[in-house]
Design an enzyme around this catalytic site. Structure first.
Site, mmCIF file in Angstrom:
data_model
loop_
_atom_site.group_PDB
_atom_site.id
_atom_site.type_symbol
_atom_site.label_atom_id
_atom_site.label_comp_id
_atom_site.label_asym_id
_atom_site.label_seq_id
_atom_site.Cartn_x
_atom_site.Cartn_y
_atom_site.Cartn_z
ATOM 1 N N HIS A 65 -20.033 11.206 -1.899
ATOM 2 C CA HIS A 65 -20.466 9.979 -1.238
ATOM 3 C C HIS A 65 -19.454 8.861 -1.494
ATOM 4 O O HIS A 65 -18.958 8.727 -2.620
ATOM 5 C CB HIS A 65 -21.847 9.546 -1.743
ATOM 6 C CG HIS A 65 -22.936 10.511 -1.412
ATOM 7 N ND1 HIS A 65 -23.094 11.717 -2.067
ATOM 8 C CD2 HIS A 65 -23.914 10.470 -0.466
ATOM 9 C CE1 HIS A 65 -24.128 12.371 -1.547
ATOM 10 N NE2 HIS A 65 -24.642 11.638 -0.584
ATOM 11 N N ASP A 103 -20.410 10.927 2.381
ATOM 12 C CA ASP A 103 -21.556 10.418 3.131
ATOM 13 C C ASP A 103 -21.868 8.960 2.769
ATOM 14 O O ASP A 103 -21.503 8.471 1.697
ATOM 15 C CB ASP A 103 -22.806 11.250 2.822
ATOM 16 C CG ASP A 103 -22.768 12.635 3.436
ATOM 17 O OD1 ASP A 103 -21.718 13.025 3.978
ATOM 18 O OD2 ASP A 103 -23.791 13.338 3.359
#
Length: 261
Positions: free
Chosen positions: A206, A58
């Protein structure tokens, strides 16, 4: 954002869900995971006996971390799904283009990493998602089919609006939230993934964490071990193709007739 800050924000906004901070399906919402998951309207993980998992990243793209992650994925023949922030795609379109060209999947994660709540979803959703789709299309020439709401917040507006745009809402396996955004230490990230690895997992990481290289360092240990255990890392869309088919419920009346009872 720290865990306590995220929880406080959720309580303040009255959000539909807070998957990242707690397995509780919703805070005051009438519909939770037990409603959405059986219908396939939100995907947390995939029921499968096949040894496949989905790595998801992400908040990117990031000019340093994304290329390093792409290099490692190449090294271990792994595919991943990148849930991108639209304004970052506009700044670094070549990174998204490269990821897509390598066979990785691009998902929508809003334009400004916007946290939705019951009060602002209808007003912000279309703007945030549409702007991100425009930036993705400009980078790779096609739209995404997956949407992940920041923070894991969801409500009926998010679900219905996503589906109206032809997008599937994707969250993550609760036991595979690495919390790498909080910089917990490389070993904690490694252990979180490897100690909880199951077929059908959707793993949350991430590729943009300000000032941190922990995710990249952890992947150097995670990827070879996943491969050693016989698992394949696939995109979320590919993972969903491995969904185990539910067994049809037998009609007891028909069984009785066939048995002559």
């Amino acid at each position: 954002m720290r865990k306590w800050q995220t929880l406080a924000l959720a309580l303040l906004l009255g959000t539909g869900s807070l998957s990242c901070a707690s397995p509780a399906a919703a805070l005051g919402a009438p519909k939770g995971r037990d409603y959405y998951e059986p219908r396939g309207e939100i995907v947390w993980e995939v029921a499968t006996d096949d040894k496949v998992v989905a790595l998801t990243f992400d908040d990117g793209p990031d000019p340093t971390q994304t290329p390093a992650i792409l290099h490692l994925l190449d090294q271990y023949q792994a595919k991943a799904t990148f849930f991108v922030i639209g304004n970052r795609v506009s700044r670094f379109p070549e990174l998204v283009k490269t990821a897509s060209a390598k066979g990785h999947e691009i998902g929508n994660h809003t334009y400004n990493h916007t946290y939705f709540s019951a009060g602002n979803t209808a007003r912000l959703f279309d703007k945030e998602v549409t702007l991100t789709e425009e930036s993705i299309y400009n980078a790779i020439g096609k739209h995404s089919s997956l949407f992940r709401p920041p923070g894991g917040y969801y409500n009926s507006i998010i679900v219905n609006s996503s589906h109206a745009k032809g997008m599937q809402v994707i969250l993550w396996s609760w036991h595979q939230d690495t919390k790498d955004w909080s910089r917990p230490g490389v070993n904690r990230i490694i252990n979180k993934v490897l100690n909880n690895l199951h077929s059908g997992d959707i793993i949350l990481m991430h590729d943009h964490v300000e000032g941190s290289t922990q995710t990249v360092a952890a992947l150097k240990a995670i990827l070879p071990e996943i491969q050693k255990r016989g698992y394949r890392c696939v995109t979320v869309s590919e993972l969903m193709k491995h969904q185990k088919q539910a067994q049809p419920v037998k009609d007891s009346h028909d069984e009785s007739k066939r048995s002559g009872l």
